[in-house]
Motif scaffolding. Sequence first.
Motif, PDB file in Angstrom:
ATOM      1  N   SER A 144       0.831  -1.203   0.000  1.00 39.13           N
ATOM      2  CA  SER A 144       0.000   0.000   0.000  1.00 39.13           C
ATOM      3  C   SER A 144       0.868   1.257   0.000  1.00 39.13           C
ATOM      4  CB  SER A 144      -0.925  -0.009   1.221  1.00 39.13           C
ATOM      5  OG  SER A 144      -1.712   1.165   1.257  1.00 39.13           O
ATOM      6  N   HIS A 145       1.907   1.256   0.817  1.00 40.90           N
ATOM      7  CA  HIS A 145       2.811   2.408   0.895  1.00 40.90           C
ATOM      8  C   HIS A 145       3.538   2.626  -0.427  1.00 40.90           C
ATOM      9  CE1 HIS A 145       5.730   5.246   2.523  1.00 40.90           C
ATOM     10  NE2 HIS A 145       6.683   4.506   1.965  1.00 40.90           N
ATOM     11  N   GLU A 146       4.018   1.533  -1.037  1.00 40.52           N
ATOM     12  CA  GLU A 146       4.753   1.641  -2.293  1.00 40.52           C
ATOM     13  C   GLU A 146       3.855   2.183  -3.410  1.00 40.52           C
ATOM     14  OE1 GLU A 146       7.932   1.246  -3.168  1.00 40.52           O
ATOM     15  OE2 GLU A 146       8.522   0.861  -1.093  1.00 40.52           O
ATOM     16  N   LEU A 147       2.601   1.774  -3.422  1.00 42.07           N
ATOM     17  CA  LEU A 147       1.675   2.264  -4.439  1.00 42.07           C
ATOM     18  C   LEU A 147       1.412   3.761  -4.287  1.00 42.07           C
ATOM     19  CD1 LEU A 147      -0.844  -0.713  -4.545  1.00 42.07           C
ATOM     20  CD2 LEU A 147       0.528   0.103  -6.457  1.00 42.07           C
ATOM     21  N   LYS A 148       1.282   4.193  -3.043  1.00 42.65           N
ATOM     22  CA  LYS A 148       1.048   5.614  -2.788  1.00 42.65           C
ATOM     23  C   LYS A 148       2.308   6.434  -3.056  1.00 42.65           C
ATOM     24  CE  LYS A 148      -2.475   4.620   0.698  1.00 42.65           C
ATOM     25  NZ  LYS A 148      -2.778   4.570   2.140  1.00 42.65           N
ATOM     26  N   ASN A 149       3.467   5.817  -2.833  1.00 36.52           N
ATOM     27  CA  ASN A 149       4.741   6.507  -3.009  1.00 36.52           C
ATOM     28  C   ASN A 149       5.019   6.825  -4.478  1.00 36.52           C
ATOM     29  OD1 ASN A 149       7.311   7.524  -2.262  1.00 36.52           O
ATOM     30  ND2 ASN A 149       8.257   5.554  -2.747  1.00 36.52           N
ATOM     31  N   GLY A 150       4.663   5.868  -5.360  1.00 38.30           N
ATOM     32  CA  GLY A 150       4.797   6.097  -6.792  1.00 38.30           C
ATOM     33  C   GLY A 150       6.220   6.175  -7.297  1.00 38.30           C
ATOM     34  N   ASP A 151       7.164   5.632  -6.564  1.00 42.32           N
ATOM     35  CA  ASP A 151       8.556   5.621  -7.003  1.00 42.32           C
ATOM     36  C   ASP A 151       8.708   4.704  -8.215  1.00 42.32           C
ATOM     37  OD1 ASP A 151      11.464   4.356  -6.838  1.00 42.32           O
ATOM     38  OD2 ASP A 151      11.524   6.253  -5.729  1.00 42.32           O
ATOM     39  N   PRO A 152       9.581   5.048  -9.178  1.00 41.59           N
ATOM     40  CA  PRO A 152       9.762   4.199 -10.365  1.00 41.59           C
ATOM     41  C   PRO A 152      10.164   2.760 -10.033  1.00 41.59           C
ATOM     42  CG  PRO A 152      10.762   6.348 -10.717  1.00 41.59           C
ATOM     43  CD  PRO A 152      10.343   6.306  -9.279  1.00 41.59           C
ATOM     44  N   SER A 153      10.824   2.568  -8.905  1.00 45.69           N
ATOM     45  CA  SER A 153      11.252   1.218  -8.529  1.00 45.69           C
ATOM     46  C   SER A 153      10.182   0.437  -7.779  1.00 45.69           C
ATOM     47  CB  SER A 153      12.515   1.291  -7.659  1.00 45.69           C
ATOM     48  OG  SER A 153      12.226   1.939  -6.421  1.00 45.69           O
ATOM     49  N   SER A 154       9.054   1.083  -7.488  1.00 48.07           N
ATOM     50  CA  SER A 154       8.032   0.456  -6.652  1.00 48.07           C
ATOM     51  C   SER A 154       7.451  -0.810  -7.269  1.00 48.07           C
ATOM     52  CB  SER A 154       6.896   1.445  -6.373  1.00 48.07           C
ATOM     53  OG  SER A 154       7.322   2.467  -5.503  1.00 48.07           O
ATOM     54  N   GLU A 155       7.294  -0.816  -8.586  1.00 44.29           N
ATOM     55  CA  GLU A 155       6.646  -1.963  -9.230  1.00 44.29           C
ATOM     56  C   GLU A 155       7.427  -3.248  -8.978  1.00 44.29           C
ATOM     57  OE1 GLU A 155       5.352  -3.405 -13.699  1.00 44.29           O
ATOM     58  OE2 GLU A 155       5.243  -1.279 -13.164  1.00 44.29           O
ATOM     59  N   GLU A 156       8.757  -3.172  -9.100  1.00 42.55           N
ATOM     60  CA  GLU A 156       9.541  -4.380  -8.884  1.00 42.55           C
ATOM     61  C   GLU A 156       9.598  -4.744  -7.412  1.00 42.55           C
ATOM     62  OE1 GLU A 156      11.205  -7.776  -9.773  1.00 42.55           O
ATOM     63  OE2 GLU A 156      10.374  -6.336 -11.198  1.00 42.55           O
ATOM     64  N   VAL A 157       9.623  -3.754  -6.531  1.00 45.04           N
ATOM     65  CA  VAL A 157       9.581  -4.020  -5.096  1.00 45.04           C
ATOM     66  C   VAL A 157       8.288  -4.750  -4.744  1.00 45.04           C
ATOM     67  CG1 VAL A 157       9.416  -2.962  -2.798  1.00 45.04           C
ATOM     68  CG2 VAL A 157      11.063  -2.072  -4.461  1.00 45.04           C
ATOM     69  N   ILE A 158       7.176  -4.277  -5.298  1.00 46.70           N
ATOM     70  CA  ILE A 158       5.872  -4.901  -5.049  1.00 46.70           C
ATOM     71  C   ILE A 158       5.861  -6.337  -5.568  1.00 46.70           C
ATOM     72  CG2 ILE A 158       3.435  -4.866  -5.717  1.00 46.70           C
ATOM     73  CD1 ILE A 158       3.674  -1.773  -5.665  1.00 46.70           C
ATOM     74  N   ARG A 159       6.456  -6.545  -6.738  1.00 52.26           N
ATOM     75  CA  ARG A 159       6.471  -7.889  -7.311  1.00 52.26           C
ATOM     76  C   ARG A 159       7.217  -8.867  -6.392  1.00 52.26           C
ATOM     77  NH1 ARG A 159       4.896  -7.986 -11.983  1.00 52.26           N
ATOM     78  NH2 ARG A 159       5.790  -5.976 -12.496  1.00 52.26           N
ATOM     79  N   ILE A 160       8.325  -8.417  -5.846  1.00 53.37           N
ATOM     80  CA  ILE A 160       9.103  -9.255  -4.933  1.00 53.37           C
ATOM     81  C   ILE A 160       8.295  -9.555  -3.672  1.00 53.37           C
ATOM     82  CG2 ILE A 160      11.165  -9.325  -3.465  1.00 53.37           C
ATOM     83  CD1 ILE A 160      12.542  -7.597  -5.655  1.00 53.37           C
ATOM     84  N   ILE A 161       7.570  -8.557  -3.179  1.00 53.33           N
ATOM     85  CA  ILE A 161       6.734  -8.754  -1.993  1.00 53.33           C
ATOM     86  C   ILE A 161       5.633  -9.768  -2.278  1.00 53.33           C
ATOM     87  CG2 ILE A 161       5.098  -7.643  -0.413  1.00 53.33           C
ATOM     88  CD1 ILE A 161       6.754  -5.072  -0.742  1.00 53.33           C
ATOM     89  N   MET A 162       5.036  -9.678  -3.474  1.00 58.39           N
ATOM     90  CA  MET A 162       3.978 -10.622  -3.833  1.00 58.39           C
ATOM     91  C   MET A 162       4.518 -12.046  -3.886  1.00 58.39           C
ATOM     92  SD  MET A 162       0.944  -9.076  -4.454  1.00 58.39           S
ATOM     93  CE  MET A 162       0.033  -9.686  -5.875  1.00 58.39           C
ATOM     94  N   VAL A 163       5.754 -12.206  -4.361  1.00 58.39           N
ATOM     95  CA  VAL A 163       6.376 -13.525  -4.373  1.00 58.39           C
ATOM     96  C   VAL A 163       6.513 -14.041  -2.949  1.00 58.39           C
ATOM     97  CG1 VAL A 163       8.503 -14.792  -4.867  1.00 58.39           C
ATOM     98  CG2 VAL A 163       7.640 -13.149  -6.528  1.00 58.39           C
ATOM     99  N   SER A 164       6.927 -13.166  -2.037  1.00 55.92           N
ATOM    100  CA  SER A 164       7.087 -13.554  -0.628  1.00 55.92           C
ATOM    101  C   SER A 164       5.752 -13.988  -0.033  1.00 55.92           C
ATOM    102  CB  SER A 164       7.665 -12.389   0.183  1.00 55.92           C
ATOM    103  OG  SER A 164       8.936 -12.017  -0.306  1.00 55.92           O
ATOM    104  N   ILE A 165       4.699 -13.245  -0.330  1.00 54.37           N
ATOM    105  CA  ILE A 165       3.364 -13.597   0.165  1.00 54.37           C
ATOM    106  C   ILE A 165       2.949 -14.961  -0.386  1.00 54.37           C
ATOM    107  CG2 ILE A 165       0.909 -12.990   0.040  1.00 54.37           C
ATOM    108  CD1 ILE A 165       1.756 -10.052   0.180  1.00 54.37           C
ATOM    109  N   LEU A 166       3.256 -15.201  -1.663  1.00 52.84           N
ATOM    110  CA  LEU A 166       2.926 -16.479  -2.287  1.00 52.84           C
ATOM    111  C   LEU A 166       3.614 -17.635  -1.566  1.00 52.84           C
ATOM    112  CD1 LEU A 166       1.179 -17.218  -4.759  1.00 52.84           C
ATOM    113  CD2 LEU A 166       3.267 -17.241  -6.108  1.00 52.84           C
ATOM    114  N   HIS A 167       4.873 -17.457  -1.209  1.00 53.90           N
ATOM    115  CA  HIS A 167       5.610 -18.478  -0.461  1.00 53.90           C
ATOM    116  C   HIS A 167       4.912 -18.781   0.862  1.00 53.90           C
ATOM    117  CE1 HIS A 167       9.208 -19.312  -2.757  1.00 53.90           C
ATOM    118  NE2 HIS A 167       9.437 -18.022  -2.943  1.00 53.90           N
TER     119      HIS A 167
END
Length: 286
Positions: A130-153
């Motif tokens: 949620s924070h990364e989406l609101k932050n809108g940093d160019p690197s946020s998309e890949e950070v979010i993707r890595i987090i989603m992988v962690s949640i999947l695990h």
Amino acid sequence: MNTGNNVFYEEVRLQEWKRRSTNNFFELVYIKEGKGKQCINYNYYPYKKGNIFLLPPLKCHSFLLEEPTDFVFLRFTQSFFKQQNTKSSNFENWYKEASFILTNYNQKPGDIIKSVYDKKHIIQLTNIISHELKNGDPSSEEVIRIIMVSILHIVMRNVKIINRDLIGTINKDSKFIEIINYIQENISNPELLKTENIAEKFHISPNYISEFFKKTSGNTLKSYIIKSRLKLVEVRLLNSDFNLNQIADELGFSDASHLTRTFKKHTGLTISEFRNKGDYCLLKIV
């Protein structure tokens, strides 16, 4: 909230439940506030703040709200998996883990996360998204993707716990539980699932392991493995661009014709009929 053109995260406050579009993978749902009842296939389970649910694909699911509820939806879809803008994303690993969850989740109402610590981790990771989406940093998309992988695990780990406990309530034989887990973890490796290799792994004679499995589960070892593979075939047919030869090769069928014949035998549908229908068959049998 979205990344690119694919909505994968939604945080919403509802006064009453609104029908959502179907999803051939699944959604993880975190209850931030509120209470009521969750319904899957007309089975009800009370929900409250802090619950985390898994909404299975193309199932009858809804929530009966007893008070306004804040939902967070994490949507796992093929389109999100396939967004690989950097080398750190690995679609194949995502796909295999998502397929494992989809084919092994028992599709009953209730909290999917059994570990208190894992629940805290998922809530923290969701807050970071949620924070990364609101932050809108160019690197946020890949950070979010890595987090989603962690949640999947974490979800996959808890699905294994649920299945282990479920099997344990039906049959207390730990050897049988170990064999089931071994089959599911190696379902994409046909060589490891040959009867003689399973027997060697668990120090049981090849003749006895088939008899043992049939006596314990009511299904033959061969039938159980075939149906487990066909569940993955269903996932791939509806959620990937793999052709029949690729699917057959990956899941241990001799060729596309062998896959087609086996699929028709167990589902009553041809591959084309199944795709046109756009709904699961074996995966919907609980």
